[in-house]
Scaffold this motif. Structure first.
Motif, PDB file in Angstrom:
ATOM      1  N   VAL A 126      -4.793  -4.182 -57.512  1.00  0.00           N
ATOM      2  CA  VAL A 126      -5.853  -2.875 -57.096  1.00  0.00           C
ATOM      3  C   VAL A 126      -5.792  -3.313 -59.199  1.00  0.00           C
ATOM      4  CG1 VAL A 126      -5.042  -0.579 -57.882  1.00  0.00           C
ATOM      5  CG2 VAL A 126      -5.435  -1.493 -55.977  1.00  0.00           C
ATOM      6  N   LEU A 127      -4.437  -2.832 -59.964  1.00  0.00           N
ATOM      7  CA  LEU A 127      -4.273  -2.976 -61.059  1.00  0.00           C
ATOM      8  C   LEU A 127      -5.696  -3.707 -61.799  1.00  0.00           C
ATOM      9  CD1 LEU A 127      -2.796  -1.714 -63.077  1.00  0.00           C
ATOM     10  CD2 LEU A 127      -0.677  -3.509 -63.450  1.00  0.00           C
ATOM     11  N   LEU A 128      -5.089  -5.068 -61.157  1.00  0.00           N
ATOM     12  CA  LEU A 128      -5.801  -5.950 -61.734  1.00  0.00           C
ATOM     13  C   LEU A 128      -7.188  -6.060 -62.304  1.00  0.00           C
ATOM     14  CD1 LEU A 128      -6.087  -8.904 -63.232  1.00  0.00           C
ATOM     15  CD2 LEU A 128      -6.211 -10.187 -60.892  1.00  0.00           C
ATOM     16  N   ALA A 129      -7.676  -5.447 -60.624  1.00  0.00           N
ATOM     17  CA  ALA A 129      -9.074  -4.948 -60.753  1.00  0.00           C
ATOM     18  C   ALA A 129      -9.687  -4.221 -61.115  1.00  0.00           C
ATOM     19  CB  ALA A 129      -9.801  -5.021 -58.960  1.00  0.00           C
ATOM     20  N   GLY A 130      -8.182  -2.954 -61.099  1.00  0.00           N
ATOM     21  CA  GLY A 130      -8.587  -1.808 -61.993  1.00  0.00           C
ATOM     22  C   GLY A 130      -8.710  -1.998 -63.421  1.00  0.00           C
ATOM     23  N   ARG A 131      -7.959  -3.330 -64.360  1.00  0.00           N
ATOM     24  CA  ARG A 131      -8.542  -3.920 -65.617  1.00  0.00           C
ATOM     25  C   ARG A 131      -9.849  -3.934 -66.236  1.00  0.00           C
ATOM     26  NH1 ARG A 131      -2.272  -5.956 -67.067  1.00  0.00           N
ATOM     27  NH2 ARG A 131      -1.066  -3.179 -67.556  1.00  0.00           N
ATOM     28  N   LEU A 132     -10.142  -4.989 -64.769  1.00  0.00           N
ATOM     29  CA  LEU A 132     -11.191  -5.621 -65.175  1.00  0.00           C
ATOM     30  C   LEU A 132     -12.719  -4.534 -65.123  1.00  0.00           C
ATOM     31  CD1 LEU A 132     -10.757  -8.487 -62.706  1.00  0.00           C
ATOM     32  CD2 LEU A 132     -10.681  -8.518 -65.379  1.00  0.00           C
ATOM     33  N   ARG A 133     -12.127  -3.769 -64.007  1.00  0.00           N
ATOM     34  CA  ARG A 133     -13.597  -2.282 -64.025  1.00  0.00           C
ATOM     35  C   ARG A 133     -13.298  -2.081 -65.340  1.00  0.00           C
ATOM     36  NH1 ARG A 133     -13.927   2.700 -62.056  1.00  0.00           N
ATOM     37  NH2 ARG A 133     -15.943   2.999 -60.474  1.00  0.00           N
ATOM     38  N   ARG A 134     -12.598  -1.702 -66.498  1.00  0.00           N
ATOM     39  CA  ARG A 134     -12.471  -0.261 -67.339  1.00  0.00           C
ATOM     40  C   ARG A 134     -13.314  -0.814 -68.486  1.00  0.00           C
ATOM     41  NH1 ARG A 134      -7.224   1.375 -66.039  1.00  0.00           N
ATOM     42  NH2 ARG A 134      -6.415  -0.589 -66.999  1.00  0.00           N
ATOM     43  N   MET A 135     -13.629  -2.510 -68.147  1.00  0.00           N
ATOM     44  CA  MET A 135     -14.009  -3.518 -69.330  1.00  0.00           C
ATOM     45  C   MET A 135     -16.141  -3.700 -69.014  1.00  0.00           C
ATOM     46  SD  MET A 135     -11.968  -7.073 -69.290  1.00  0.00           S
ATOM     47  CE  MET A 135     -13.058  -8.033 -70.098  1.00  0.00           C
ATOM     48  N   LEU A 136     -16.105  -2.681 -67.922  1.00  0.00           N
ATOM     49  CA  LEU A 136     -17.817  -2.779 -67.291  1.00  0.00           C
ATOM     50  C   LEU A 136     -18.183  -1.311 -68.152  1.00  0.00           C
ATOM     51  CD1 LEU A 136     -17.196  -2.762 -63.935  1.00  0.00           C
ATOM     52  CD2 LEU A 136     -17.691  -4.887 -65.546  1.00  0.00           C
ATOM     53  N   ARG A 137     -18.955  -2.272 -69.664  1.00  0.00           N
ATOM     54  CA  ARG A 137     -19.828  -0.877 -70.432  1.00  0.00           C
ATOM     55  C   ARG A 137     -20.574  -0.873 -70.374  1.00  0.00           C
ATOM     56  NH1 ARG A 137     -14.671  -1.731 -74.332  1.00  0.00           N
ATOM     57  NH2 ARG A 137     -13.335  -0.917 -74.095  1.00  0.00           N
ATOM     58  N   THR A 138     -21.576  -2.203 -69.477  1.00  0.00           N
ATOM     59  CA  THR A 138     -22.927  -1.888 -69.586  1.00  0.00           C
ATOM     60  C   THR A 138     -23.850  -2.429 -68.403  1.00  0.00           C
ATOM     61  OG1 THR A 138     -23.135  -4.611 -70.116  1.00  0.00           O
ATOM     62  CG2 THR A 138     -23.013  -3.317 -72.020  1.00  0.00           C
ATOM     63  N   ARG A 139     -24.893  -2.353 -68.522  1.00  0.00           N
ATOM     64  CA  ARG A 139     -25.237  -1.785 -67.090  1.00  0.00           C
ATOM     65  C   ARG A 139     -25.154  -3.208 -66.808  1.00  0.00           C
ATOM     66  NH1 ARG A 139     -26.912   2.870 -65.479  1.00  0.00           N
ATOM     67  NH2 ARG A 139     -27.099   4.756 -67.096  1.00  0.00           N
ATOM     68  N   ALA A 140     -25.331  -4.186 -67.298  1.00  0.00           N
ATOM     69  CA  ALA A 140     -25.835  -6.046 -66.832  1.00  0.00           C
ATOM     70  C   ALA A 140     -24.511  -5.699 -66.475  1.00  0.00           C
ATOM     71  CB  ALA A 140     -26.284  -6.397 -67.942  1.00  0.00           C
ATOM     72  N   ALA A 141     -23.221  -5.829 -67.433  1.00  0.00           N
ATOM     73  CA  ALA A 141     -21.971  -5.632 -66.417  1.00  0.00           C
ATOM     74  C   ALA A 141     -22.087  -5.094 -65.671  1.00  0.00           C
ATOM     75  CB  ALA A 141     -21.428  -5.545 -67.544  1.00  0.00           C
ATOM     76  N   VAL A 142     -22.501  -4.568 -64.789  1.00  0.00           N
ATOM     77  CA  VAL A 142     -21.842  -3.422 -63.849  1.00  0.00           C
ATOM     78  C   VAL A 142     -23.050  -3.886 -62.858  1.00  0.00           C
ATOM     79  CG1 VAL A 142     -22.163  -1.184 -62.671  1.00  0.00           C
ATOM     80  CG2 VAL A 142     -21.490  -1.471 -64.599  1.00  0.00           C
ATOM     81  N   ARG A 143     -24.037  -4.930 -62.598  1.00  0.00           N
ATOM     82  CA  ARG A 143     -24.273  -5.393 -62.241  1.00  0.00           C
ATOM     83  C   ARG A 143     -24.169  -6.898 -61.236  1.00  0.00           C
ATOM     84  NH1 ARG A 143     -30.333  -4.652 -61.107  1.00  0.00           N
ATOM     85  NH2 ARG A 143     -30.562  -3.892 -62.728  1.00  0.00           N
ATOM     86  N   ARG A 144     -23.347  -7.498 -62.621  1.00  0.00           N
ATOM     87  CA  ARG A 144     -22.474  -8.866 -62.492  1.00  0.00           C
ATOM     88  C   ARG A 144     -21.625  -8.423 -61.659  1.00  0.00           C
ATOM     89  NH1 ARG A 144     -24.283 -10.231 -67.987  1.00  0.00           N
ATOM     90  NH2 ARG A 144     -22.366  -8.974 -68.404  1.00  0.00           N
ATOM     91  N   ALA A 145     -20.685  -7.820 -61.930  1.00  0.00           N
ATOM     92  CA  ALA A 145     -20.235  -7.320 -60.758  1.00  0.00           C
ATOM     93  C   ALA A 145     -20.054  -6.954 -59.473  1.00  0.00           C
ATOM     94  CB  ALA A 145     -18.543  -5.756 -61.762  1.00  0.00           C
ATOM     95  N   ASN A 146     -21.422  -5.797 -59.486  1.00  0.00           N
ATOM     96  CA  ASN A 146     -21.679  -5.450 -58.253  1.00  0.00           C
ATOM     97  C   ASN A 146     -21.792  -6.760 -57.340  1.00  0.00           C
ATOM     98  OD1 ASN A 146     -21.195  -2.792 -58.749  1.00  0.00           O
ATOM     99  ND2 ASN A 146     -23.304  -2.737 -59.628  1.00  0.00           N
TER     100      ASN A 146
END
Length: 204
Positions: A166-186
């Motif tokens: 959870v800690l590792l994934a949470g840190r990666l999640r905080r790096m999602l600052r654009t919609r394009a990055a969120v779409r890729r992460a999704n």
């Protein structure tokens, strides 16, 4: 049980818990998509399933596992179907920045807990793990006091493994600052959950 035996059990269980598999993949994916609470909720259900098998071990796990064969298969397929369905929804979802989710609708945490529970109750590897390991730790029988002692080993080990993912994934999640990055992460998270569901069904 002497301390050396318990340490050996803890080490073996840590390797088992931390090894790559559908559970850890799902924790990471749910944390990436919906935040740490969703990942922890799945982990709670997972631990409940693991502890349920520990209790079953005290009542004759080999017999119970044989009698519950059909029920375990149904649980495994139901949990896998939910993972695949959730993964498809995540893959096709409109990207939403983590900051925008703060006041929005949160996913049902109960569903995450129940999915973790169902997949672990239906996991064919759990009986095999206990049947292979427990006789070397406690002998042929498992008394209630020994169940409690082993649970006190299992819970902190799982807390360490779940917390780390959870800690590792949470840190990666905080790096999602654009919609394009969120779409890729999704799509990575959705594909991971679909893959986890397929892996659960394929497990024997």
């Amino acid at each position: 049980m002497d301390p050396t035996t318990l340490l050996a059990f803890a080490a073996a269980f840590l390797v088992f818990a931390a090894s790559p598999g559908p559970d850890n993949m799902t924790i990471v994916a749910r944390t990436l998509s919906h935040g740490p609470t969703a990942g922890i909720a799945y982990g709670l259900g997972m631990v409940a399933g693991i502890l349920a098998f520990l209790v079953l071990a005290a009542t004759g796990l080999a017999v119970v596992a044989r009698e519950m064969g059909t029920a375990m298969t149904v649980l495994r397929h139901a949990g896998a179907a939910y993972l695949v369905w959730t993964g498809i929804r995540l893959w096709t979802a409109e990207p939403v920045l983590p900051a925008e989710r703060a006041g929005g609708k949160r996913p049902g945490l109960a569903a995450s807990v129940l999915t973790g529970l169902a997949l672990n109750l239906g996991n064919p590897k759990m009986p095999l793990f206990y049947l292979a390991l427990l006789p070397n730790v406690v002998g042929a029988s498992l008394a209630p006091a020994q169940v409690g002692i082993l649970a006190m080993v299992i819970v902190p080990v799982e807390a360490l493994v779940i917390g780390g993912h959870v800690l590792l994934a949470g840190r990666l999640r905080r790096m999602l600052r654009t919609r394009a990055a969120v779409r890729r992460a999704n799509r990575v998270a959705g594909g991971t959950m679909i893959g986890a569901g397929v892996a659960v069904v394929a497990a024997r």
